[in-house]
Design an enzyme around this catalytic site. Structure first.
Site, PDB file in Angstrom:
ATOM      1  N   GLY A 137       2.627  26.511 -11.813  1.00  0.00           N
ATOM      2  CA  GLY A 137       3.842  25.799 -12.197  1.00  0.00           C
ATOM      3  C   GLY A 137       4.544  26.445 -13.374  1.00  0.00           C
ATOM      4  CB  CYS A 138       6.317  24.895 -16.231  1.00  0.00           C
ATOM      5  SG  CYS A 138       7.481  23.884 -15.269  1.00  0.00           S
ATOM      6  CB  ALA A 139       1.338  27.071 -17.244  1.00  0.00           C
TER       7      ALA A 139
END
Length: 385
Positions: A137-139
């Protein structure tokens, strides 16, 4: 040490403003019992504009997962090449000098990965290594920086291309009516980014250390429900408070390196929302200006998932960078709950070099781009150098 060079960013041509988002929410969910709360949450995100890969009318329809994924594949192939070209120019490298391509995306699916298509289309060597990252995801933006750093340490002098392609609007689900889903409909935007980590030379962030931290028992706080209709984004109401759990990990990584996380010269972090940044200021004892680049990304483009850290880093470059040797932090936050972190120092132009321009790269001499590759962005695309 390996240096993360200047990123190249592009956002699609279709723009939706905060006022338009609020009006759509009022008309689409007029009878929703928590509409007032959802509207307040959307307003409080600080997001003023977002860019979408399709017009808003088409974005709000759901033709099925097969059709949506076809849009993802088509638009990725259409928009990624030019961003890759500019990232290579910023790094003063040709395609054949790249040893690994890391491709990060959580908003569509392709197998083989887009990495294979890039190698075949843009003149990369057939032995270029591939590393697709699809489930962080955003990581994943922070993770890509760390994995590129690991690779350059394992293979001194190697060069890594990172590509982030996030079309979050393709995950819109009209039947998901939870407050978290309504909030995400006003928070996420679309963007494409590329950046090179040079094993030797280059201007930018010379990465010195990286690390990762997972908060135990938070797997269901940010997740996808994978259904016949595609990816359903699920957001727990406890997510905005996660910086209290992750800030100690940032302090720990910096401390292990002999640095003070509260005394660094620049901070490039994922802008998941305004509270994330506000809490980091509080827990790290920083002024709001420390996260000005991440806040600008959030305001102008929304949460663009793994591309946030690259957009924020591009803003630091556009600002003129910082003095040589200035220490800083890059961090992405995402599902798990996970923090992917890297520490590095700014490396500018060599003394006495003046202002250095990227050298011209000839397709005939280093085969940067296949002759059949698209040479223009879609009309209206916003480009960030």
């Amino acid at each position: 040490m390996a240096t993360l060079c200047r990123p190249a960013i592009a956002v699609p041509e279709h723009v939706v403003t905060l006022d338009e988002t609020l009006d759509l929410a009022r008309s689409l969910h007029a009878g929703h019992p928590q509409l007032g709360l959802a509207l307040r949450l959307i307003e409080n995100t600080g997001v003023r504009t977002r860019h979408l890969v399709q017009p808003i009318e088409r974005t709000l329809t759901h033709p099925g997962f097969t059709a949506r994924n076809a849009v993802y594949e088509r638009e990725a192939r259409r928009r990624v090449p030019e961003v890759v070209e500019r990232a290579l120019l910023h790094a003063e490298l040709g395609a054949r000098e790249v040893d690994l391509i890391i491709y990060v995306s959580c908003t569509g699916f392709m197998m083989p990965s887009l990495t294979a298509w890039l190698i075949n289309t843009l003149g990369f060597r057939p032995d270029t290594r591939q590393l697709p990252v699809a489930q962080l995801g955003c990581a994943a933006g922070g993770a890509a920086v760390s994995r590129a750093h690991d690779f350059c340490r394992a293979y001194p002098g190697a060069n890594v291309l990172i590509v982030s392609c996030e079309f979050c609007s393709l995950c819109y689900q009209p039947t998901d009516l939870g407050v978290g889903s309504l909030l995400s409909n006003g928070l996420f935007g679309d963007a494409v980014a590329a950046v090179v980590m040079r094993g030797r030379g280059g201007t930018g962030v010379q990465v010195e250390r990286n690390g990762s931290h997972l908060v135990p028992d938070t797997e269901d706080w940010i997740s996808y429900g994978v259904k016949d209709t595609g990816f359903h984004f699920q957001l727990d109401k406890r997510v905005p408070g996660t910086m209290e759990m992750l800030a100690p990990a940032l302090r720990g990584l910096a401390g292990d390196h002999g640095w003070d996380a509260s005394g660094l010269g620049f901070y490039i972090v994922h802008a998941g929302g305004p509270r994330i940044l506000d809490d980091l200021c509080r827990f790290l004892g920083l002024e709001p200006a420390a996260f000005r680049h991440s806040r600008a990304t959030l305001t102008e483009r929304g949460n663009i998932a793994s591309a946030v850290v690259f957009d924020a880093l591009a803003r630091l470059f556009a600002e003129g960078g910082v003095p040589d040797g200035t220490p800083g932090l890059i961090a992405g936050f995402g599902p798990g709950i996970t923090a992917e972190m890297a520490l590095g120092s700014w490396v500018g132009e060599p003394a006495g070099s003046g202002v250095r321009r990227p050298r011209a790269i000839s397709t005939s001499d280093i085969s940067l781009v296949h002759p059949s590759a698209p040479r223009r962005f879609p009309a209206g695309t916003t480009i960030t150098e």
